[in-house]
Design a protein around this motif. Sequence first.
Motif, short mmCIF file in Angstrom:
data_model
loop_
_atom_site.label_atom_id
_atom_site.label_comp_id
_atom_site.label_asym_id
_atom_site.label_seq_id
_atom_site.Cartn_x
_atom_site.Cartn_y
_atom_site.Cartn_z
N VAL A 34 40.12 8.31 30.02
CA VAL A 34 40.31 7.53 31.07
C VAL A 34 39.86 5.92 31.03
O VAL A 34 39.14 5.64 30.22
N ASP A 35 40.73 5.35 31.70
CA ASP A 35 40.64 3.89 31.50
C ASP A 35 40.07 3.33 32.84
O ASP A 35 40.84 3.20 33.82
N SER A 70 31.52 16.04 24.16
CA SER A 70 33.24 15.80 23.95
C SER A 70 33.38 14.16 23.82
O SER A 70 34.45 14.02 23.29
N LEU A 71 32.80 13.18 24.40
CA LEU A 71 32.93 12.09 24.36
C LEU A 71 32.97 11.25 22.79
O LEU A 71 32.09 11.54 22.28
N GLU A 72 34.22 10.82 22.19
CA GLU A 72 34.14 10.37 20.89
C GLU A 72 34.48 8.74 21.04
O GLU A 72 34.07 8.27 19.90
N GLU A 73 34.96 8.25 21.86
CA GLU A 73 35.21 6.84 22.02
C GLU A 73 34.91 6.21 23.34
O GLU A 73 34.96 6.77 24.35
N LEU A 74 34.28 5.06 23.18
CA LEU A 74 33.64 4.48 24.33
C LEU A 74 33.93 2.98 24.04
O LEU A 74 33.45 2.21 23.07
N GLN A 75 34.51 2.22 25.18
CA GLN A 75 34.40 0.88 25.21
C GLN A 75 33.46 0.47 26.58
O GLN A 75 33.83 0.70 27.51
N LEU A 76 32.92 -0.49 26.16
CA LEU A 76 31.73 -1.09 27.35
C LEU A 76 32.09 -2.77 27.30
O LEU A 76 31.72 -3.07 26.18
N SER A 77 32.70 -3.26 28.03
CA SER A 77 32.94 -4.65 27.96
C SER A 77 33.20 -5.38 29.33
O SER A 77 33.40 -4.88 30.41
N LYS A 92 40.99 -0.07 23.26
CA LYS A 92 40.16 0.91 22.49
C LYS A 92 41.20 0.91 21.16
O LYS A 92 40.82 1.46 20.53
N GLU A 93 42.23 0.62 21.20
CA GLU A 93 43.09 0.79 20.25
C GLU A 93 42.61 -0.33 19.21
O GLU A 93 42.84 0.00 17.90
N SER A 94 41.86 -1.42 19.43
CA SER A 94 41.56 -2.35 18.49
C SER A 94 40.29 -1.79 17.80
O SER A 94 39.83 -2.67 16.84
N PHE A 95 39.79 -0.72 18.35
CA PHE A 95 38.52 -0.30 17.57
C PHE A 95 38.75 1.06 16.77
O PHE A 95 37.74 1.63 16.64
N ARG A 96 39.96 1.66 16.97
CA ARG A 96 39.80 2.81 16.05
C ARG A 96 40.11 2.56 14.48
O ARG A 96 40.50 1.57 14.13
N ARG A 105 37.56 12.62 25.87
CA ARG A 105 37.37 12.32 24.42
C ARG A 105 37.04 10.63 24.54
O ARG A 105 36.40 10.09 23.75
N SER A 106 37.84 10.09 25.31
CA SER A 106 37.86 8.35 25.24
C SER A 106 37.81 7.94 26.69
O SER A 106 38.25 8.12 27.74
N LEU A 107 36.74 6.91 26.86
CA LEU A 107 36.39 6.31 28.01
C LEU A 107 36.35 4.84 28.02
O LEU A 107 35.69 4.45 26.96
#
Length: 200
Positions: free
Chosen positions: A76-77, A122-129, A196-200, A98-100
């Motif tokens: 989800v973006d 399930s959630l593996e990736e989270l960006q909060l900005s 999110k690609e920037s913090f993988r 997996r990714s939010l």
Amino acid sequence: MQHCGRQGVRNLWGMINFVFNKVDYSRIKELGPDQAAAEWLVRCGAVVKFKNMDKWSTDYNCLPRGTSGQFFIEEVDATDSSIMHVGFDYFIGVNHLRSLKLHHCTYLKNTCLGRLDILKDSLEELQLSSCGDVTDAGVVSLHKLINLKHLFLCDLPGIKDMDSILKTLGTALPQCEIRYLSLEGNIDLKKLGIDKESFR
């Protein structure tokens, strides 16, 4: 006077978005949690990607349709979306997300972050900005996301003690890569190309 006018407009949009976020439990029963959640998210301006599908779903009228359990949200973006806490019950039963990405979500508050534990399995990736109403208590509540592997935090003006938050989250989530970017001045995160690609 001008400030009151802006606040009045914000309150009006807040009421309208409250309606968009209101959970329709009969719709969840009819479609299943993933398809109903996708409708909610896209209606509020987010985009979703379903498992085993390459393209993002951006149009409410073009969301995939099928029997309950046929489609599963994987990413989800929610950039610039109007999601708010009253809609977060839509995440109940969404078990493959997996990714939010939560960037510049005008109505995102601590109560929303506190409810993300719905997705803890399930959630593996989270960006909060760039979410201005989020404070220390909201970010600390992310310690419940036990499967989180990547967390990116940036441009959160409501935070008072990020060092303490990072220490708490680091202790609670030792398997999670936590990155925090502090922005000086009024910088547009989109212009920096941060996603999110920037913090993988």
